[in-house]
Design a protein around this motif. Structure first.
Motif, short mmCIF file in Angstrom:
data_model
loop_
_atom_site.label_atom_id
_atom_site.label_comp_id
_atom_site.label_asym_id
_atom_site.label_seq_id
_atom_site.Cartn_x
_atom_site.Cartn_y
_atom_site.Cartn_z
N SER A 44 41.25 36.36 37.41
CA SER A 44 42.68 36.75 38.02
C SER A 44 42.60 36.97 39.42
O SER A 44 43.68 36.63 40.10
CB SER A 44 42.88 38.15 37.24
OG SER A 44 42.77 38.33 36.15
N ASP A 167 48.38 34.21 33.16
CA ASP A 167 47.02 35.03 33.01
C ASP A 167 47.18 35.80 31.52
O ASP A 167 47.79 36.66 31.43
CB ASP A 167 47.07 36.16 34.14
CG ASP A 167 45.55 36.60 34.12
OD1 ASP A 167 44.87 36.45 33.36
OD2 ASP A 167 45.38 37.20 35.22
N GLU A 168 46.34 35.36 30.58
CA GLU A 168 46.39 35.87 29.32
C GLU A 168 47.81 36.03 28.74
O GLU A 168 47.95 37.09 28.34
CB GLU A 168 45.47 37.27 29.25
CG GLU A 168 43.96 37.05 29.83
CD GLU A 168 43.35 38.40 29.59
OE1 GLU A 168 43.47 38.88 28.31
OE2 GLU A 168 42.54 39.01 30.46
MG LIG Z 1 41.85 39.19 34.46
#
Ligand SMILES: [Mg+2]
Ligand SMILES: Nc1ncnc2c1ncn2[C@@H]1O[C@H](COP(=O)(O)OP(=O)(O)OP(=O)(O)O)[C@@H](O)[C@H]1O
Length: 492
Positions: A44, A167-168
């Protein structure tokens, strides 16, 4: 293909912690480049640098071959780089079209807001992405999380993004929504957009990605063509060793004698006639798609969701019709929710987040901090929060480590029955297997555990016995050894 973005020798420190150490990363036009690594590996952080949220300490950032220096996320978006965050920034009360044009309404030549054109464009663009069934005039909140995410993607694209960072993106989506997202990534790729995709679901990575970059402890381990790798290979690169992520199935000991939790014909507006029990030393999995009602059932067991009929009995105590979470805690229940962002206080230190549900037991008299530290230190160690400084605000931990804190808080005063919704969401394979071992440990010590999940893998890896729910009702029950992923998906 040509490189849209090149990051060279990127380093980033937070105080004494080196989050990124000399990382190279590049993104080609029309490719999906996946980023994998353990919790806290730096994924991240790297993406936030790419999207103008964090500034790099060292290294070069090249866009279309030219060195640039991003000033802000808005600056990044102007240059065509947009990030889809896991916490969606959509407005559920506003219409789909309003969300698509959030912050930049179209006007007609008289300067008035041009709704007709915004509706037309939003409808047409959603159709291009394969979502013609969405009505852009309805409030966005009427649609599933998966559709809300698509709307966010569209908003970022229409703001001019040709690079999309996800992100995810699938960690809160149901199985069928994941399928649609995978297709969406394909569509985006065909339109020459580039996608960076972070996920802990390595099988998903093997489907969507053209290339995969592995980070470990802030360093780049490898960048590989998809054809040159496989799931086990990725795991060994991520961890530096092999790991058995799906633990072997339980052997049913047969002699379960003590009923710890008994739920009898529980009904509410979202679930109907739910009966099951949990024995000492047993993990019961409750599986269903997002929206099946099992997450609300879990809340009801903990006094956080209203039910209208039926009874809840813990050991020999029949719970009153309405009760508080504090009552549930005092009488032997613990509940780790699936939305950890709501249950954790990002600004508060780790130790306070761990003692939070128990402050009523510790007492409000000062100095209580010393006592809180005493209570939380062993739990921080038990689940392996990293970094382990109890004074560190929870918001600074990586996603997976936040989840460890959310579990650790219930180990201070061990319950009789531990209810966990999506206990391994957002966790890397190593941390997942640690949590699963923890569940197993609770079970061996004679606790009852209820695992509520929409992820077949989690249910299979964790449960002795599985209850399947669909549209608010129990539709099947079976022992773990009868289970595999296909069976579960077919039962939905
Ligand atoms: Mg992360
Ligand atoms: N704002 C911040 N302040 C201090 N430390 C931070 C901050 N953001 C990240 N870190 C630290 O940097 C490291 C990398 O975190 P990052 O969030 O990039 O990990 P990640 O790979 O995305 O992990 P996860 O899979 O758990 O989301 C972690 O040790 C984290 O605690």
């Amino acid at each position: 293909m040509s490189a849209v973005i090149q990051l060279q020798h990127i380093s980033k420190r937070f105080g004494g912690l080196v989050a990124l150490n000399d990382v190279d990363f590049d993104l080609q036009e029309g490719e999906c480049h996946a980023l994998v690594g353990e919790n806290g590996a730096g994924k991240s952080t790297l993406m936030r640098i790419l999207a103008g949220i964090y500034t790099k300490d060292e290294g070069e950032y090249l866009l279309d071959g030219k060195v640039i220096d991003l000033q802000s996320p808005a600056d990044a978006l102007r240059r065509g780089i947009g990030m889809i965050h896991q916490e969606l920034s959509v407005m559920p009360e506003l219409s789909v079209a309003e969300n698509v044009f959030l912050g930049r309404q179209l006007t007609n030549r008289f300067g008035a807001v041009d709704w007709r054109r915004m509706h037309q464009i939003a409808q047409a663009e959603l159709g291009n992405l394969g979502f013609e069934d969405v009505d852009v005039r309805l409030p966005l909140g009427t649609y599933s999380l998966g559709i809300q995410q698509v709307v966010e993607v569209l908003r970022v694209i229409l703001s001019g993004a040709r690079v999309l960072i996800m992100d995810e993106p699938t960690s809160a989506l149901s199985h069928s929504e994941v399928e649609r997202l995978v297709q969406l990534v394909d569509t985006l790729r065909q339109s020459k957009r580039s996608i960076i995709y972070i996920s802990h679901f390595l099988e998903e990575i093997m489907r969507v990605a053209d290339r995969v970059t592995v980070l470990r402890d802030g360093k780049k381990v490898a960048t590989l063509e998809k054809q040159a790798t496989n799931v086990n290979h990725l795991i060994s690169l991520m961890l530096g060793h092999e790991v058995n992520a799906t633990l072997p199935p339980q052997i049913d000991s047969g002699a379960k004698t003590q009923t710890l939790l008994d739920v009898d014909r529980l009904s509410s507006d979202v679930f109907t006639d739910i009966s099951f029990s949990v024995q000492a030393g047993e993990v019961v999995g409750i599986y269903g798609a997002v929206g099946a009602g099992h997450f609300d059932l879990a809340r009801a067991l903990f006094g956080m969701y209203r039910y209208d009929h039926g009874t809840i009995t813990v050991e020999d105590r029949r719970f009153p019709r309405t009760f508080s979470s504090r009552y549930a805690i005092t009488h032997g229940l613990a509940y780790a929710t699936e939305s950890r962002r709501k249950s954790l206080l990002a600004e508060e230190p780790i130790f306070r987040n761990i003692t939070l549900p128990h402050l009523f037991r510790i007492g409000r008299l000062f100095p209580r901090e010393k006592r809180e530290l005493e209570l939380s230190r062993p739990q921080i160690a038990a689940v392996g929060v990293h970094p382990d400084d109890p004074f560190n605000p929870v918001g600074r931990l990586s996603g997976g480590n936040q989840q460890k804190v959310a579990i650790a808080r219930w180990l201070t005063f061990p319950p009789r029955v531990f209810i966990m919704s999506e206990p391994t969401r957002g966790m890397d394979v190593g941390a997942k297997s640690e949590v699963l071992s923890m569940l197993r440990e609770f079970r061996n010590q004679g606790y009852g555990v209820v695992v509520v999940s929409a992820e077949p893998e989690t249910i299979i890896a964790a449960s002795d016995r599985v209850i399947v729910m669909s549209r608010g009702k129990i539709t099947a029950q079976m022992a773990n050894h009868q289970l595999n992923k296909d069976t579960l998906l077919r039962l939905l």
